[in-house]
Design an enzyme around this catalytic site. Sequence first.
Site, mmCIF file in Angstrom:
data_model
loop_
_atom_site.group_PDB
_atom_site.id
_atom_site.type_symbol
_atom_site.label_atom_id
_atom_site.label_comp_id
_atom_site.label_asym_id
_atom_site.label_seq_id
_atom_site.Cartn_x
_atom_site.Cartn_y
_atom_site.Cartn_z
ATOM 1 N N SER A 40 -7.188 -13.552 -17.777
ATOM 2 C CA SER A 40 -6.463 -14.245 -18.587
ATOM 3 C C SER A 40 -5.985 -13.475 -19.509
ATOM 4 C CB SER A 40 -7.100 -15.533 -18.989
ATOM 5 O OG SER A 40 -7.949 -15.375 -19.706
ATOM 6 N N ASP A 329 -5.973 -20.685 -28.220
ATOM 7 C CA ASP A 329 -6.742 -21.823 -27.561
ATOM 8 C C ASP A 329 -8.194 -21.385 -27.740
ATOM 9 O OD1 ASP A 329 -7.181 -20.207 -25.366
ATOM 10 O OD2 ASP A 329 -6.122 -21.509 -24.022
ATOM 11 N N HIS A 332 -8.567 -17.825 -25.976
ATOM 12 C CA HIS A 332 -7.367 -16.693 -26.330
ATOM 13 C C HIS A 332 -6.918 -16.283 -27.405
ATOM 14 C CE1 HIS A 332 -7.602 -18.369 -21.972
ATOM 15 N NE2 HIS A 332 -7.853 -17.245 -21.528
#
Length: 375
Positions: A40, A329, A332
């Site tokens: 990610s 979040d 991240h």
Amino acid sequence: MAVTNYVPLLVIVSCLLMLTSSSHGHYDKEHIPLFVFGDSLFDPGNNNYINTTPDFQANYWPYGVSYFHPASGRFSDGRILSDFIAEYAGLPLIPTYLDPQNDDFLYGANFASGGAGALVESNAGFVVDLKTQLEYFGDLEKQFRRNLGDAKAEQLLSNAVYMFGCGGNDYLSSVGNNDSILYPYTHEQYVRMVIGNLTDVIKGIYEKGGRKIAFATIPLLACWPSVRAGRVGNTCNEELDLISSLHNQELTKKLQELENHLDGFMYSKFDLANEVNKRMRNPSKYGFKVGDSACCGTGPFRGIDSCGGKREVKEFELCDNISDYLFFDSNHCTEVAIRQYAELFWDGDSDVTTPYNLKAFFQGELTTTSRMQQL
Ligand SMILES: *[C@@H]1O[C@H](CO)[C@@H](O)[C@H](O)[C@H]1NC(C)=O
Ligand SMILES: *[C@@H]1O[C@H](CO)[C@@H](O)[C@H](O)[C@H]1NC(C)=O
Ligand SMILES: *[C@@H]1O[C@H](CO)[C@@H](O)[C@H](O)[C@H]1NC(C)=O
């Protein structure tokens, strides 16, 4: 005579303009393409196109809110590392490989998938694991050979930069979980397996002609909002720091070994782990007000991964000013933080990015044969 000479001249000029302005099907060796693999940290939205769940997607508000409208699928409020690196290298935004609208990859391709690990077991069934990402790259290699011919395809592949961020999910999904694949391996055995699989992929890229490979180390995850929120007393999970440090040490050794054994192999290693840690410990030094808690999510440290309200837990809060936060979040960083990392990956000095930084990979006078031909 003078009049008849005009027409061919005009035709020649407009043909030249067409050649220089169209990239489609034309490999322009002034550009060094960028191919991106991993999780990610680098996923530009590949998971939008696979059969998965919102746990592994970020293509809904407020993801992307600082830059992409609508959300692109990036796990941040804005751009990610590979977006900034492409910008600094003078490349367009690198196309998301699985987006069916993309078929021109002469400037590179991004294969990364949120949640992916180096081990196929990590989040299996919900992500594109690293081995599969390499297979997609193999398909693209064949496409280049078909469309450009072998010589040009080989030049493109050896000039290109290959960027990686992968491994964190192999530890996040395993440490402290007795059902996980880590059990009953020791840390040393498990890290060896992760690095072994990463090495197989690096060698796969090398065999297809890749020479310049850039790595971000994996962050030390012990005190991340997601980890603390899941623990009694919201303590850090020190075991995660031990195993991720071991991973980064072994990665360094492996890259040096590959440099010694593979002819022409060059690497760039950016110490993301240390850069994230410095900002968590001392956020104000880097322009942040909050370094331990996420901007978007719920629960302790907003560490419950509910940003956007489409996952298991529906309630979430969004902070007032995203750029005050290190974490967007629970797992991240914000775009402001990611831009700082990108600048260090691009032209950080040798205690941050070593032995080459990405600027040297894209603009430097590296002494490999392919680069010499180009100069
Ligand atoms: C894992 O198993 C060991 C031994 O059975 C036990 O002591 C430990 O508490 C378990 N850990 C978790 C997180 O369930
Ligand atoms: C790669 O990972 C698998 C588990 O997914 C493991 O069995 C295998 O030994 C690993 N490969 C290497 C080269 O370490
Ligand atoms: C958000 O925070 C940044 C950095 O602290 C500051 O420069 C900016 O003015 C703030 N924006 C708003 C809308 O408060």
